[in-house]
Write a protein that holds these residues in place. Structure first.
Motif, PDB file in Angstrom:
ATOM      1  N   HIS A 212     -32.544  -6.947 -21.660  1.00  0.00           N
ATOM      2  CA  HIS A 212     -31.200  -7.386 -21.258  1.00  0.00           C
ATOM      3  C   HIS A 212     -30.706  -8.425 -22.264  1.00  0.00           C
ATOM      4  CE1 HIS A 212     -31.489  -5.280 -17.444  1.00  0.00           C
ATOM      5  NE2 HIS A 212     -32.670  -5.826 -17.262  1.00  0.00           N
ATOM      6  N   GLY A 242     -25.062 -12.753 -20.195  1.00  0.00           N
ATOM      7  CA  GLY A 242     -25.225 -11.412 -20.719  1.00  0.00           C
ATOM      8  C   GLY A 242     -24.386 -11.165 -21.956  1.00  0.00           C
ATOM      9  N   VAL A 300     -28.021  -2.903 -13.329  1.00  0.00           N
ATOM     10  CA  VAL A 300     -28.289  -4.044 -14.218  1.00  0.00           C
ATOM     11  C   VAL A 300     -28.680  -5.266 -13.394  1.00  0.00           C
ATOM     12  CG1 VAL A 300     -27.263  -5.659 -15.870  1.00  0.00           C
ATOM     13  CG2 VAL A 300     -26.770  -3.207 -16.036  1.00  0.00           C
TER      14      VAL A 300
END
Length: 314
Positions: A212, A242, A300
């Motif tokens: 990630h 992110g 996610v």
């Protein structure tokens, strides 16, 4: 029951068992991917903090990072705030005052720049730590040493205050003269570097960031030096978010710190026992926050939680 039916049931049960084993293995593999060995992190972090001063990045990082640093005393009072360049002193006899932390007006006004130069911000940080941690009667002589050494190693701040100079070339010599290269205060400053958090940064990127991708949150890195009365802690707190294609879809805040027994570092009488303080140092790694944007894809969010939630503080 027909033999065919029994066979089908047996095969179905076997397939279910196989699926369960595969799912368990995958979950275990996912957990193992982010299995943080805090004992190894502690060992690597302490090794960095205890390197000789001239082998560290203090000379480069302290002038850059002094604006990220805050210092708090045992009553939870802020005695230094680099972000706003405000400083106070701590004394057992008098309330905090700016004049006590900056005894010479000439030093405080050495730079004619409207923004506080990193040299001066660094000096104020050091004097704040001296006033907070060094017991009387030695405190005054250490403050004098810090200020007098500043005049020697950063003489250009008085003769050419607007001259562009890299303070890194003078900082290690300044700290060695003012405080002693192996002093407890220098040990604390060696914990205020980018190098100090490198083992944790590397591990997070390797174990979590490959799955990630993430990046820094602007101005999301803070360094706190806290005197709790019985221990001195240097704590880094860093916010991440992110990266594309899931920019800001998730955010998390992680922290790493070292705590030292105050009695061994700054005894009221006698000399500090730095070796014993390092042996008794306590290391901590944790995540203090984990949030998701409303448009973060469910898969996610689920995966990020699987990695990070075990390390969240509760």
């Amino acid at each position: 029951m027909p033999a065919g039916t029994v066979l089908c049931a047996t095969v179905a049960a076997a397939l279910v068992a196989v699926v369960i084993v595969i799912i368990c293995d995958r979950l275990a593999a996912r957990r193992n991917k982010f299995n943080i060995d805090t004992s190894k992190l502690e060992e690597e972090t302490i090794a960095i903090a205890t390197k000789p001063l001239t082998s560290t990045s203090v000379r480069v990082d302290l002038p850059r990072f002094c604006y990220k640093i805050s210092v708090y005393g045992p009553e939870n009072e802020c005695v230094f705030n680099g972000a706003t360049q405000t400083t106070q002193s701590v004394s057992s006899a008098t309330p905090p005052t700016v004049s006590a932390i900056v005894p010479e007006a000439s030093i405080a006004s050495a730079s004619t720049s409207t923004s506080l130069r990193s040299e001066e911000c660094t000096r104020r940080l050091i004097v704040s730590l001296v006033n907070l941690l060094i017991p009387l009667p030695r405190r005054d002589s250490v403050v004098d040493s810090v200020n007098n050494s500043y005049k020697i190693h950063f003489a250009y701040m008085f003769t050419e205050p607007d001259k562009a100079v890299d303070p890194a070339q003078f900082l290690h010599a300044y700290l060695a003269r003012a405080l002693g290269a192996d002093s407890p205060l220098v040990l604390l400053l060696k914990c205020c570097t980018q190098e100090f958090i490198f083992p944790t940064v590397h591990l997070l990127k390797e174990k979590f960031g490959l799955q990630h991708p993430y990046q820094d949150v602007h101005r999301g890195w803070h360094i706190l030096i806290r005197d709790t009365g019985d221990k001195i802690t240097v704590a880094h707190s860093k916010q991440e978010q992110g990266k594309e294609p899931f920019l800001a879809a998730f955010k998390f805040t992680w922290g790493v710190s070292l705590s030292f027994p105050k009695q061994l570092m700054f005894p009221p009488e006698g000399e500090p026992d730095l070796a014993a303080a390092i042996d008794a140092a306590q290391f901590s790694f944790n995540l203090s926050a984990l949030t998701f944007a409303t448009d973060c894809p469910a898969d996610v969010a689920e995966s990020v939680r699987a990695y990070l939630e075990p390390f969240l503080m509760h």
